[in-house]
Motif scaffolding. Sequence first.
Motif, short mmCIF file in Angstrom:
data_model
loop_
_atom_site.label_atom_id
_atom_site.label_comp_id
_atom_site.label_asym_id
_atom_site.label_seq_id
_atom_site.Cartn_x
_atom_site.Cartn_y
_atom_site.Cartn_z
N ARG A 109 45.72 38.22 48.28
CA ARG A 109 45.76 39.68 48.09
C ARG A 109 47.18 40.12 47.78
O ARG A 109 48.13 39.67 48.42
CB ARG A 109 45.25 40.40 49.33
N ILE A 110 47.31 40.98 46.81
CA ILE A 110 48.60 41.59 46.46
C ILE A 110 48.41 43.10 46.45
O ILE A 110 47.58 43.62 45.70
CB ILE A 110 49.10 41.12 45.07
N GLU A 111 49.19 43.78 47.27
CA GLU A 111 49.13 45.24 47.35
C GLU A 111 50.43 45.83 46.82
O GLU A 111 51.52 45.42 47.21
CB GLU A 111 48.90 45.69 48.79
N GLY A 112 50.30 46.78 45.90
CA GLY A 112 51.45 47.50 45.39
C GLY A 112 51.32 48.98 45.65
O GLY A 112 50.39 49.43 46.31
N GLY B 209 39.93 44.09 41.64
CA GLY B 209 41.19 44.83 41.54
C GLY B 209 40.96 46.31 41.36
O GLY B 209 39.97 46.73 40.75
N ALA B 210 41.85 47.10 41.93
CA ALA B 210 41.73 48.56 41.82
C ALA B 210 43.11 49.17 41.63
O ALA B 210 44.08 48.76 42.28
CB ALA B 210 41.06 49.13 43.06
N LYS B 211 43.18 50.15 40.74
CA LYS B 211 44.39 50.96 40.55
C LYS B 211 44.07 52.39 40.95
O LYS B 211 42.92 52.83 40.83
CB LYS B 211 44.86 50.92 39.10
N ASN B 212 45.07 53.07 41.41
CA ASN B 212 44.86 54.46 41.84
C ASN B 212 44.25 55.29 40.73
O ASN B 212 44.76 55.32 39.60
CB ASN B 212 46.19 55.09 42.28
N GLY B 213 43.15 55.96 41.05
CA GLY B 213 42.52 56.86 40.10
C GLY B 213 41.69 56.18 39.03
O GLY B 213 41.20 56.84 38.12
N GLU B 214 41.53 54.84 39.10
CA GLU B 214 40.76 54.12 38.10
C GLU B 214 39.57 53.41 38.75
O GLU B 214 39.58 53.12 39.94
CB GLU B 214 41.63 53.09 37.37
N VAL B 215 38.56 53.14 37.94
CA VAL B 215 37.40 52.42 38.43
C VAL B 215 37.79 50.97 38.69
O VAL B 215 38.52 50.36 37.91
CB VAL B 215 36.25 52.48 37.40
#
Length: 536
Positions: free
Chosen positions: A79-82, A111-117
């Motif tokens: 897991r990589i959290e940014g 994987g997930a990015k802020n505000g994206e599906v």
Amino acid sequence: MEDVLNKTIINSTRSIKEHEVLRFSATIGDAPNETTVDIARKEVLRWTERRCGGELPVSAWNFESFEYFTGGRTSVGVRIEGESSDIWGIRADDPDKNIAGRTWTTEAIVGAKNGEVAKLSLRLLVSTAEPDLNITAHTPGLAQQISDKCGLFIDRWRMSPKPWVIDSESSLNNLVEMLFDENRTFPVFVLSVPDVTSDANRTIINSEALAKATLGIGRAAILHSNYTWKLTNIVGKSRSVFGGAVRVYMPKFSINSDPFDHKLFLAEHLRTEDGITDCSKWLRNFAATESLKKKGLGNDPLKFSTLRDASLKTKQERLALDGAADSAQLSAANERIAALEKNIDEEIATQEYFAKEHAAAEARAEDAERLLIASNQRIQFLVEKLQEKGAAQEDETELPSDWSELNDWVDANLTGRLVLSPSARRGIRSPKFRDASQAARCLLWLASHCRDSHINGGDGSLREHPIEDGIRNAHCGGDRYETKWQGRTCTVNWHVKNGGDTRDPERCLRIYYFWDPATSQVVVSDMPAHRRTGAT
């Protein structure tokens, strides 16, 4: 005994190779949702735990990095959290239940990015020492679990482990929209229902099994018999599917597509169990192979090794910043070097795979070309025999009166003698030139008199040859141009034209073509308008 022993030694020392079977990436759900991400990760872990031979550690269920080793069933999570992204993935091994020495490996990354599906990247690989790998591809079951719980979407289309039943006007319209979607990247398998059957959803090929096996790499649809002719009216008879047949609609399909680019399995070829089995296997393996061709590794889909390397790099940098002991930093560096070496081995294996596939494809193409040449020679021989016996030389076929009928007419009547290039098919989609029948007569002349002349070595005698009143065959002169055809560069130096030197698209007819000696066909490169060239 010595021969048996030698074979045993060879088999035991034969190197194990890793082969990629399929890959895809999809969005999870249709809107950004943190809960959906956690659900998807849990489904991956549940699926993995059922195959790992034990219980995964608590760190795995907390979506943290972990390693689990047991009896050839290794499972590794990273897991990589940014600040704006959160990527979690797993690589799990599972020995084949029937073939000794064969191990399946599944890579799943959520994987997930802020505000994206959120997105799912999935790869299926197999490691084996078998010299000839004979498998039937199947998408890992975790994809079905995520699809059932959260929904999976590719190119805005929802994917499903169940076949899509086309039993209404609205579902037919949606299917047509999918087939014509220029952004679609996956094949669509349309299974038509036989005309005589008591079950409206009963297809010759097992549609349920096909839909599950190709989830994420294809879409299976059941076409009810009372909607087959409606589809035919939209796409044309040569591009349709009916009577129990199965058709593969490839990406970039259009009303002017070459029907031979979209493979058709006729019902008569599916009458035996062997025919059904062979077709089902071909469809599944074809979808898997296409997924490897269409999806380049990198960001879409993401490789587990890329994720793990980024994690090891982050770990190494953090140890250096924290002033960790030299031994700890050295251990982290060695771990990353080992991972990079494994990446190199994977890339070499991938290149070897594609080189092997390319060589096999070239061999198949050469065989097909030799067979085509032999078939054309045989056809020409039979035609000449018929002509010697006084058989009619002129084609007695009803000419199309509308441009919408021309593609199908050419495919039905001129195949083997004349072929329309994709550019020509686009050109006759909605041309301004009004007389479709006149264009058809010119194509018929090209497929008969012109082709015969080229076969007999008399192409030069066709210069300024009158085809009908006001229409003649001529060299292109300054309008000649180069075009690509079946991987070769060909010169288009002939065209059929009408007189008057008019460039009014409603009255100006131009059919640009060249002779292909390899297939003994006239290839129409462009029509029916005057091309815009440097000379014009």
